[in-house]
Design a protein around this motif. Structure first.
Motif, PDB file in Angstrom:
ATOM      1  N   LEU A 168       0.821  -1.209   0.000  1.00  0.00           N
ATOM      2  CA  LEU A 168       0.000   0.000   0.000  1.00  0.00           C
ATOM      3  C   LEU A 168       0.859   1.265   0.000  1.00  0.00           C
ATOM      4  N   VAL A 169       1.895   1.272   0.806  1.00  0.00           N
ATOM      5  CA  VAL A 169       2.784   2.437   0.852  1.00  0.00           C
ATOM      6  C   VAL A 169       3.468   2.637  -0.494  1.00  0.00           C
TER       7      VAL A 169
ATOM      8  N   PRO B 212      -1.431   9.637   6.330  1.00  0.00           N
ATOM      9  CA  PRO B 212      -0.812  10.337   5.202  1.00  0.00           C
ATOM     10  C   PRO B 212       0.669  10.633   5.429  1.00  0.00           C
ATOM     11  N   ALA B 213       1.029  10.947   6.672  1.00  0.00           N
ATOM     12  CA  ALA B 213       2.434  11.236   6.978  1.00  0.00           C
ATOM     13  C   ALA B 213       3.314  10.015   6.742  1.00  0.00           C
ATOM     14  N   ASP B 214       2.773   8.817   6.996  1.00  0.00           N
ATOM     15  CA  ASP B 214       3.527   7.590   6.757  1.00  0.00           C
ATOM     16  C   ASP B 214       3.814   7.434   5.266  1.00  0.00           C
ATOM     17  N   LEU B 215       2.823   7.748   4.445  1.00  0.00           N
ATOM     18  CA  LEU B 215       2.978   7.609   2.998  1.00  0.00           C
ATOM     19  C   LEU B 215       3.969   8.631   2.454  1.00  0.00           C
ATOM     20  N   GLU B 216       3.853   9.859   2.918  1.00  0.00           N
ATOM     21  CA  GLU B 216       4.708  10.928   2.412  1.00  0.00           C
ATOM     22  C   GLU B 216       6.165  10.732   2.822  1.00  0.00           C
ATOM     23  N   ALA B 217       6.373  10.143   4.001  1.00  0.00           N
ATOM     24  CA  ALA B 217       7.736  10.000   4.514  1.00  0.00           C
ATOM     25  C   ALA B 217       8.451   8.767   3.983  1.00  0.00           C
ATOM     26  N   ALA B 218       7.730   7.876   3.334  1.00  0.00           N
ATOM     27  CA  ALA B 218       8.320   6.611   2.890  1.00  0.00           C
ATOM     28  C   ALA B 218       9.275   6.819   1.720  1.00  0.00           C
TER      29      ALA B 218
END
Length: 220
Positions: A41-42, A97-103
């Motif tokens: 997903l990420v 959303p922060a998890d996705l942006e930081a990946a």
């Protein structure tokens, strides 16, 4: 036969390894490790960013207003629709959303998306859309097949919503429209030399799709 049918027939092993990958088979069975799906997903979010760029490139390379609008419609669908839906879906799996942006992009994500963009830059519009085809059409093929497997759509299967999304009429129509668009871009009969080039492009994109699935399993 459509151009897509010919490409699948000529790349049968690579196509089958993609659309019948253990990752999707385990989704249908409900046995896919959750860590594998979360990683997918990420990476799929990061993947969509690059695919939006691919559709922007398609609009730029369009030879007619119709072709330019096709690319623009694809870009809008990703930026204004699919990415927001993806973020909402990820929230249900504990991904903010922060998890996705930081990946960071995993290597299979970078390899696949840059392959598509590279062919989009150095090839023509048909090359670009053939490179996109395993994703755009393949998810419709996978969703429809998985939905027919007993138990795949059971409420107890955590992956049933994903299967439902890609087996539903909305995405099935996207797959059908993509097949028709490939034929329109080809403009009729494709010569043997040109077809071999497109076949190799399609086969490599299919292998990169399979590697994208495998990436999730490798992180489980």
């Amino acid at each position: 036969m459509t151009l897509f049918d010919r490409l699948v027939d000529a790349s049968a092993d690579d196509w089958r390894a993609y659309v019948e990958h253990p990752f999707v088979e385990m989704m249908a069975a409900g046995t896919l490790p959750e860590a594998a799906f979360r990683h997918y997903l990420v990476q799929d979010y990061l993947f969509l960013i690059q695919f939006a760029r691919a559709y922007a490139l398609a609009a730029y390379k369009g030879r007619t207003m119709e072709e330019m609008r096709y690319g623009l419609d694809g870009l809008r669908a990703i930026l204004d629709g699919e990415m927001a839906l993806h973020v909402k879906y990820c929230a249900g799996w504990g991904l903010a959303p922060a998890d996705l942006e930081a990946a960071d992009e995993d290597m299979p994500t970078t390899a696949y998306t840059r392959f598509v963009l590279d062919w989009g830059v150095r090839g023509d519009l048909l090359d670009l859309h053939v490179a996109l085809a395993p994703c755009m059409i393949g998810y419709a093929v996978i969703g429809k097949r998985l939905a027919g497997i007993p138990g795949a759509l059971s409420p107890e299967n955590p992956y049933a919503p994903w299967i439902t999304e890609y087996s539903a009429e909305g995405y099935q129509s996207v797959g059908a429209a993509t097949i028709a668009h490939l034929d329109a871009l080809a403009g009729g009969e494709v010569g043997q030399a040109r077809f071999r080039q497109l076949r190799d492009l399609f086969a490599q994109a299919s292998r990169l799709e399979a590697a994208f699935w495998q990436m999730g399993l490798d992180r489980a």
